[in-house]
Design an enzyme around this catalytic site. Structure first.
Site, PDB file in Angstrom:
ATOM      1  N   THR A 218      57.850  43.676 -18.872  1.00 18.74           N
ATOM      2  CA  THR A 218      58.809  43.136 -19.828  1.00 18.74           C
ATOM      3  C   THR A 218      60.175  43.753 -19.591  1.00 18.74           C
ATOM      4  OG1 THR A 218      57.077  42.969 -21.532  1.00 18.74           O
ATOM      5  CG2 THR A 218      59.345  42.928 -22.303  1.00 18.74           C
ATOM      6  N   THR A 269      57.602  48.546 -23.267  1.00 14.82           N
ATOM      7  CA  THR A 269      56.940  47.769 -22.233  1.00 14.82           C
ATOM      8  C   THR A 269      55.550  48.344 -22.026  1.00 14.82           C
ATOM      9  OG1 THR A 269      57.083  46.999 -19.923  1.00 14.82           O
ATOM     10  CG2 THR A 269      57.884  49.224 -20.383  1.00 14.82           C
ATOM     11  N   ASP A 271      51.081  47.625 -22.280  1.00 15.41           N
ATOM     12  CA  ASP A 271      49.941  46.861 -22.780  1.00 15.41           C
ATOM     13  C   ASP A 271      50.258  46.365 -24.191  1.00 15.41           C
ATOM     14  OD1 ASP A 271      47.536  45.875 -23.663  1.00 15.41           O
ATOM     15  OD2 ASP A 271      46.335  47.567 -22.988  1.00 15.41           O
TER      16      ASP A 271
END
Length: 353
Positions: A218, A269, A271
């Site tokens: 991300t 950013t 999991d």
């Protein structure tokens, strides 16, 4: 008039002329982004250094990452879901007004951050999802509909299918090592009321080995503009081979990012399915509100997740309203990018787990 008074007056007027009075402390602007997304930070810096707002700069920075398809996990052309389709999650937050706009599981429109801004500025909602989000974005003038897949994403998806659709995000289903359709396992191992014996004992199932640096990345960016105002934004095409319809932390305010003009901002950013349960960026900002320095606030937010999920992978980057920044991570080595007035170019900082 005394010499002291004249000196004070001269210093006050000079500070206003040089830009160090109200609205500009000399510490601004600042751009901070997850990962070594240097070109994205440069795009944001060009906007904010030219006098554009923090919101404008976030849009420019995240859009650059979408266009460049950063790491194959931002923008179109990457991270196919189980059906081989790429969809977009994005969010923008104005730290002055606390307004948020977001889109999730959006297909057919590549401009995630611009769609999120349209939600924030032209609706009284916070989050639009799926094909209805696509229809909204197109109706508001964004290009589409278009195929968000690419030759690379299709090749990745075909190899995954050939490998029996492994790894994937299913659990407690059959077939265990196949492509489905999937069905719940038998009732064996479940107690009355539907709770598994493992859950009653507090056993946490290990996360799949397919989480890694290039499988669910991300861009999360924070900008402080010349007036000291703060905005944040995120954009991602989500976890690779996700179950269609999955929404990660990217479009969730307080999880992937959060901003409060009075305190600072945070980007995250990793999991997202785990991290969104803890709202780590909201936690970071609230910790800074209570007086924690960015470094301690970031470490605290990550440690809260690691205590419950010791094998999770993730990171946060924090920046306070004075432009002081720091990162913290777990399960991988994390890097983030920064540009400030004191820097001649974007600098990349490395954070060890």
């Amino acid at each position: 008039m005394s010499t002291v008074k004249l000196l004070f007056l001269f210093t006050f007027v000079s500070s206003l002329v040089l830009g160090f009075g109200d609205g500009n402390s000399g510490k601004y602007p600042v751009v901070v982004s997850t990962w070594p997304f240097v070109e994205a930070v440069r795009a944001a810096w060009r906007a904010v250094d030219a006098g554009f707002s923090a919101v404008d700069a976030v849009v420019e920075g995240c859009s650059a990452c979408e266009d460049l398809r950063c790491d194959g996990t931002v923008g179109p052309g990457g991270s196919p879901d189980e059906n081989g389709e790429t969809t977009i999650d994005a969010l923008i937050m104005n730290g002055v007004t606390m307004e948020v706009g977001a889109v999730a599981a959006m297909s057919y429109v590549k401009d995630g951050i611009r769609a999120a801004r349209l939600v924030m500025e032209h609706t009284k909602h916070t989050l639009l999802v799926g094909e209805k989000a696509s229809a909204f974005a197109i109706a508001m003038g964004l290009p589409g509909p278009s195929n968000l897949g690419s030759t690379e994403s299709l090749e990745k998806w075909n190899k995954w299918k050939e490998n029996g659709c492994q790894p994937n995000f299913w659990k407690n289903v059959v077939p265990l090592n196949g492509c489905g359709p999937y069905h719940p396992k038998s009732e064996k191992g479940f107690s009355e009321g539907g709770y598994s014996e493992a859950n009653l004992m507090g056993v946490i199932e290990p996360r799949s080995s397919h989480f890694g640096l290039h499988s669910h990345d991300t861009i999360s960016m924070a900008v402080i503009d010349k007036m000291g105002h703060i905005a944040v934004g995120t954009s991602t095409n989500g976890a690779t081979f996700k179950i269609p319809g999955r929404v990660g932390d990217g479009p969730i305010a307080g999880s992937s990012s959060y901003a409060d003009d009075e305190i600072g901002a945070c980007g995250a950013t990793g999991d997202g399915d785990i991290m969104m349960r803890f709202l780590p960026c909201y936690q970071v900002v609230e910790s800074m509100r209570l007086g924690m320095e960015p470094k301690l606030a970031a470490k605290d937010a990550i440690s809260r997740i690691a205590r419950k999920f010791p094998d999770f992978i993730g990171a946060v980057v924090a920046v306070n309203k004075n432009g002081i920044h720091a990162g913290a991570c777990h399960g991988w080595t994390f890097q983030y990018s920064v540009r400030t007035m004191e820097m001649d170019n974007v600098e990349v900082f490395t954070v060890l787990p």
